[in-house]
Enzyme design. Structure first.
Site, PDB file in Angstrom:
ATOM      1  N   ASP A 132       0.869  -1.119  -0.084  1.00 19.86           N
ATOM      2  CA  ASP A 132       0.035  -0.066  -0.159  1.00 19.86           C
ATOM      3  C   ASP A 132       0.883   1.448   0.107  1.00 19.86           C
ATOM      4  O   ASP A 132       2.210   1.216   0.387  1.00 19.86           O
ATOM      5  CB  ASP A 132      -1.010   0.109   1.203  1.00 19.86           C
ATOM      6  CG  ASP A 132      -2.058  -0.806   1.282  1.00 19.86           C
ATOM      7  OD1 ASP A 132      -2.579  -1.485   0.175  1.00 19.86           O
ATOM      8  OD2 ASP A 132      -2.724  -0.959   2.273  1.00 19.86           O
ATOM      9  N   ARG A 185      -1.518  -0.600  -8.279  1.00 21.32           N
ATOM     10  CA  ARG A 185      -2.878  -0.130  -8.180  1.00 21.32           C
ATOM     11  C   ARG A 185      -2.791   1.228  -8.334  1.00 21.32           C
ATOM     12  O   ARG A 185      -2.086   1.965  -7.458  1.00 21.32           O
ATOM     13  CB  ARG A 185      -3.042  -0.927  -6.774  1.00 21.32           C
ATOM     14  CG  ARG A 185      -4.546  -0.107  -6.241  1.00 21.32           C
ATOM     15  CD  ARG A 185      -4.628  -0.150  -4.764  1.00 21.32           C
ATOM     16  NE  ARG A 185      -4.692  -1.259  -4.321  1.00 21.32           N
ATOM     17  CZ  ARG A 185      -4.425  -1.684  -3.100  1.00 21.32           C
ATOM     18  NH1 ARG A 185      -3.907  -0.873  -2.221  1.00 21.32           N
ATOM     19  NH2 ARG A 185      -4.252  -3.169  -2.535  1.00 21.32           N
ATOM     20  N   ALA A 190      -5.441   8.997   0.034  1.00 19.80           N
ATOM     21  CA  ALA A 190      -6.286   9.007   0.975  1.00 19.80           C
ATOM     22  C   ALA A 190      -5.778   9.971   2.239  1.00 19.80           C
ATOM     23  O   ALA A 190      -6.585  10.107   3.238  1.00 19.80           O
ATOM     24  CB  ALA A 190      -6.743   7.747   1.764  1.00 19.80           C
ATOM     25  N   LYS A 202     -10.111  18.659  -6.750  1.00 21.69           N
ATOM     26  CA  LYS A 202     -10.719  17.108  -6.925  1.00 21.69           C
ATOM     27  C   LYS A 202     -10.845  17.121  -8.572  1.00 21.69           C
ATOM     28  O   LYS A 202     -10.276  15.866  -9.030  1.00 21.69           O
ATOM     29  CB  LYS A 202     -12.054  17.146  -6.201  1.00 21.69           C
ATOM     30  CG  LYS A 202     -12.495  15.583  -6.704  1.00 21.69           C
ATOM     31  CD  LYS A 202     -13.810  15.350  -5.885  1.00 21.69           C
ATOM     32  CE  LYS A 202     -14.833  14.303  -6.537  1.00 21.69           C
ATOM     33  NZ  LYS A 202     -13.943  12.776  -6.782  1.00 21.69           N
ATOM     34  N   ARG A 289     -10.903   7.049   8.090  1.00 18.22           N
ATOM     35  CA  ARG A 289     -10.404   7.646   6.910  1.00 18.22           C
ATOM     36  C   ARG A 289     -11.707   7.240   5.903  1.00 18.22           C
ATOM     37  O   ARG A 289     -12.050   8.179   4.772  1.00 18.22           O
ATOM     38  CB  ARG A 289      -9.231   7.040   6.347  1.00 18.22           C
ATOM     39  CG  ARG A 289      -7.993   7.658   6.856  1.00 18.22           C
ATOM     40  CD  ARG A 289      -6.702   7.482   5.956  1.00 18.22           C
ATOM     41  NE  ARG A 289      -6.528   6.076   5.924  1.00 18.22           N
ATOM     42  CZ  ARG A 289      -5.830   5.318   6.594  1.00 18.22           C
ATOM     43  NH1 ARG A 289      -5.349   5.810   7.756  1.00 18.22           N
ATOM     44  NH2 ARG A 289      -5.507   4.045   6.385  1.00 18.22           N
ATOM     45  N   ARG A 290     -12.531   6.350   6.087  1.00 17.59           N
ATOM     46  CA  ARG A 290     -13.770   6.064   5.200  1.00 17.59           C
ATOM     47  C   ARG A 290     -14.746   7.028   5.513  1.00 17.59           C
ATOM     48  O   ARG A 290     -15.282   7.211   4.796  1.00 17.59           O
ATOM     49  CB  ARG A 290     -14.092   4.463   5.597  1.00 17.59           C
ATOM     50  CG  ARG A 290     -13.361   3.424   5.249  1.00 17.59           C
ATOM     51  CD  ARG A 290     -12.927   3.065   3.847  1.00 17.59           C
ATOM     52  NE  ARG A 290     -11.794   3.801   3.175  1.00 17.59           N
ATOM     53  CZ  ARG A 290     -10.531   4.189   3.256  1.00 17.59           C
ATOM     54  NH1 ARG A 290      -9.959   3.161   4.359  1.00 17.59           N
ATOM     55  NH2 ARG A 290      -9.658   4.836   2.789  1.00 17.59           N
TER      56      ARG A 290
HETATM   57  C1  FAD Z   1      -8.822  -1.163  -3.337  1.00 11.29           C
HETATM   58  C2  FAD Z   1      -8.264   0.218  -2.813  1.00 11.29           C
HETATM   59  C3  FAD Z   1      -7.107   0.197  -2.335  1.00 11.29           C
HETATM   60  C4  FAD Z   1      -6.774   1.526  -1.997  1.00 11.29           C
HETATM   61  N1  FAD Z   1      -5.259   1.606  -1.330  1.00 11.29           N
HETATM   62  C5  FAD Z   1      -4.953   2.810  -1.056  1.00 11.29           C
HETATM   63  C6  FAD Z   1      -3.491   3.171  -0.994  1.00 11.29           C
HETATM   64  O1  FAD Z   1      -2.591   2.256  -0.903  1.00 11.29           O
HETATM   65  N2  FAD Z   1      -3.218   4.364  -0.281  1.00 11.29           N
HETATM   66  C7  FAD Z   1      -4.200   5.461  -0.517  1.00 11.29           C
HETATM   67  O2  FAD Z   1      -3.622   6.551  -0.164  1.00 11.29           O
HETATM   68  N3  FAD Z   1      -5.273   5.347  -0.681  1.00 11.29           N
HETATM   69  C8  FAD Z   1      -5.669   4.100  -1.005  1.00 11.29           C
HETATM   70  N4  FAD Z   1      -7.209   3.904  -1.379  1.00 11.29           N
HETATM   71  C9  FAD Z   1      -7.957   4.917  -0.911  1.00 11.29           C
HETATM   72  C10 FAD Z   1      -8.018   5.708  -2.080  1.00 11.29           C
HETATM   73  O3  FAD Z   1      -7.145   6.790  -2.469  1.00 11.29           O
HETATM   74  C11 FAD Z   1      -9.321   6.924  -1.997  1.00 11.29           C
HETATM   75  O4  FAD Z   1      -9.393   7.614  -0.979  1.00 11.29           O
HETATM   76  C12 FAD Z   1     -10.612   6.259  -1.964  1.00 11.29           C
HETATM   77  O5  FAD Z   1     -10.702   5.037  -2.877  1.00 11.29           O
HETATM   78  C13 FAD Z   1     -11.802   7.144  -2.468  1.00 11.29           C
HETATM   79  O6  FAD Z   1     -11.708   7.601  -3.648  1.00 11.29           O
HETATM   80  P1  FAD Z   1     -12.652   7.141  -4.938  1.00 11.29           P
HETATM   81  O7  FAD Z   1     -11.637   6.723  -6.177  1.00 11.29           O
HETATM   82  O8  FAD Z   1     -13.410   5.924  -4.650  1.00 11.29           O
HETATM   83  O9  FAD Z   1     -13.277   8.492  -5.345  1.00 11.29           O
HETATM   84  P2  FAD Z   1     -14.070   9.721  -4.732  1.00 11.29           P
HETATM   85  O10 FAD Z   1     -14.161  10.788  -5.798  1.00 11.29           O
HETATM   86  O11 FAD Z   1     -13.617   9.751  -3.249  1.00 11.29           O
HETATM   87  O12 FAD Z   1     -15.506   9.315  -4.414  1.00 11.29           O
HETATM   88  C14 FAD Z   1     -16.261   8.814  -5.734  1.00 11.29           C
HETATM   89  C15 FAD Z   1     -17.551   8.161  -5.127  1.00 11.29           C
HETATM   90  O13 FAD Z   1     -17.289   6.899  -4.622  1.00 11.29           O
HETATM   91  C16 FAD Z   1     -18.212   6.916  -3.606  1.00 11.29           C
HETATM   92  N5  FAD Z   1     -17.350   6.639  -2.408  1.00 11.29           N
HETATM   93  C17 FAD Z   1     -15.864   7.032  -2.018  1.00 11.29           C
HETATM   94  N6  FAD Z   1     -15.596   6.597  -1.097  1.00 11.29           N
HETATM   95  C18 FAD Z   1     -16.783   6.088  -0.384  1.00 11.29           C
HETATM   96  C19 FAD Z   1     -17.156   5.427   0.942  1.00 11.29           C
HETATM   97  N7  FAD Z   1     -16.030   5.429   2.045  1.00 11.29           N
HETATM   98  N8  FAD Z   1     -18.397   5.333   1.404  1.00 11.29           N
HETATM   99  C20 FAD Z   1     -19.096   5.211   0.287  1.00 11.29           C
HETATM  100  N9  FAD Z   1     -18.843   5.550  -0.799  1.00 11.29           N
HETATM  101  C21 FAD Z   1     -17.985   6.038  -1.223  1.00 11.29           C
HETATM  102  C22 FAD Z   1     -19.464   7.927  -3.478  1.00 11.29           C
HETATM  103  O14 FAD Z   1     -20.168   7.521  -4.177  1.00 11.29           O
HETATM  104  C23 FAD Z   1     -18.309   8.980  -4.187  1.00 11.29           C
HETATM  105  O15 FAD Z   1     -19.266   9.792  -4.689  1.00 11.29           O
HETATM  106  C24 FAD Z   1      -7.501   2.675  -1.731  1.00 11.29           C
HETATM  107  C25 FAD Z   1      -8.909   2.547  -2.323  1.00 11.29           C
HETATM  108  C26 FAD Z   1      -9.320   1.366  -2.828  1.00 11.29           C
HETATM  109  C27 FAD Z   1     -10.668   1.241  -3.385  1.00 11.29           C
END
Ligand code: FAD
Length: 308
Positions: A132, A185, A190, A202, A289-290
């Site tokens: 990660d 990936r 985050a 954004k 964070r979620r």
């Molecule tokens: C498999 C996976 C691994 C990851 N690994 C890392 C990592 O190693 N390092 C790192 O910095 N980040 C990691 N992340 C987190 C990532 O960077 C984002 O913070 C996170 O995925 C939210 O971004 P998004 O692309 O979903 O889009 P966003 O623009 O944040 O969200 C788009 C839409 O997705 C939905 N959504 C997003 N988050 C949520 C939530 N928590 N609950 C409900 N709906 C939601 C909503 O409908 C939102 O409008 C990971 C995410 C995933 C899915």
């Protein structure tokens, strides 16, 4: 929204609230939407169920920065057990590891050695370790460790990395990783980063995500696109279809408990979907964070909590 996001990020670092939440039954119940359970067996059970729905899995033993070498080795031990359990149960799953949990902030050599041992174990059991990506102060050292391990001929292909679209440096990093043949990936990122290193808006992060996803899809290496954003997913699908890239040549990745509807829809359309399943007693910072990503989740959780 930005204020709420910052508030949840600040709460994610609050020690008193963390220790209260992690030890309370109510906290555990609330977290169960995003965390598979406290024990390894809980995670394996959830992984089996997710596999049965036609999805791949990556397992994450929750925990961040450790403060001693002993703790780092204890954290690694859970991953060694996981790799054996995945093989024994024939799960379609790999593992996701944070280097700070393996002692990165104590010594890069310590965490690099642990990551290498995990990659060796993964190779021996036909599996794969994803490292990660954490905050930007650790980007370079994380890249260095993964590239060193990938350069060992016997471990080539057993280790991969995460790249965050919000960082300005990510395009150059991806060019290098593709030259090395390393699986990536791609996520948006985050952590709270300053404007000196990351796009503050954004819209710019999203634009960069689409650009970087195109670079990954256009390469011969198998990569993962981690996002719940339907606009990102639609852009990736359009790109793949224009270049006639097979739907199984890459995977979408989403978090356990987030957009389950979308996960199922993509599987029904013939795409590969991997679900990131976290488990363990140290769930609090992950859970916060979620909530920071989508403060509306608080209402959603509260409704379900009082209903059940
Ligand atoms: C498999 C996976 C691994 C990851 N690994 C890392 C990592 O190693 N390092 C790192 O910095 N980040 C990691 N992340 C987190 C990532 O960077 C984002 O913070 C996170 O995925 C939210 O971004 P998004 O692309 O979903 O889009 P966003 O623009 O944040 O969200 C788009 C839409 O997705 C939905 N959504 C997003 N988050 C949520 C939530 N928590 N609950 C409900 N709906 C939601 C909503 O409908 C939102 O409008 C990971 C995410 C995933 C899915």
């Amino acid at each position: 929204m930005a204020v709420l996001r910052s508030a949840f990020i600040a709460l994610s670092k609050n020690r008193a609230l963390r220790s209260f939440s992690e030890s309370s039954a109510m906290g555990r119940k609330l977290s169960s939407r995003f965390v598979a359970g406290m024990e390894l067996d809980d995670a394996l059970r959830v992984a089996e169920a997710v596999n049965r729905q036609g999805m791949l899995v990556t397992l994450d033993s929750l925990g961040e920065s450790v403060t001693s070498e002993v703790e780092a080795h204890q954290a690694a031990e859970i991953y060694h057990k996981l790799l054996d359990a995945i093989a024994a149960r024939k799960l379609n799953a790999n593992v996701s590891v944070k280097l700070t949990q393996m002692g990165l902030e104590l010594s890069p050599e310590l965490s690099g050695g642990i990551a290498e041992a995990l990659a060796r174990h993964a190779r021996a059991t036909g599996n794969f370790v994803r490292i990660d990506m954490e905050d930007s102060s650790l980007t370079q050292v994380t890249l260095d460790i993964v590239r060193r391990i990938q350069a060992l001929p016997e471990l080539r292909g057993s280790i991969g990395i995460v790249i965050q679209a919000y960082l300005y440096r990510s395009q150059a990093d991806i060019e290098q990783l593709l030259a090395d043949g390393i699986r990536v990936r791609l996520c948006k990122g985050a952590y709270k980063e300053p404007a000196e290193v990351a796009f503050p808006s954004k819209a710019d992060v999203d634009k960069n995500y689409v650009r970087l996803a195109g670079m990954l899809l256009d390469s011969p290496v198998y990569h993962g696109l981690a996002t719940h954003d339907e606009a990102m997913i639609a852009a990736a699908k359009r790109f793949a279809s224009r270049l006639q890239i097979d739907r199984r040549r890459f995977e979408f990745q989403m978090l356990y408990g987030v957009r389950r509807d979308l996960q199922k829809k993509l599987v029904a359309e013939g795409y590969s979907v991997r679900v990131y399943i976290p488990f363990g007693r140290e769930w609090y910072p992950y859970f916060m964070r979620r909530l920071a990503e989508r403060p509306a989740n608080v209402l959603f959780l509260a409704r379900n909590f009082f209903r059940s």
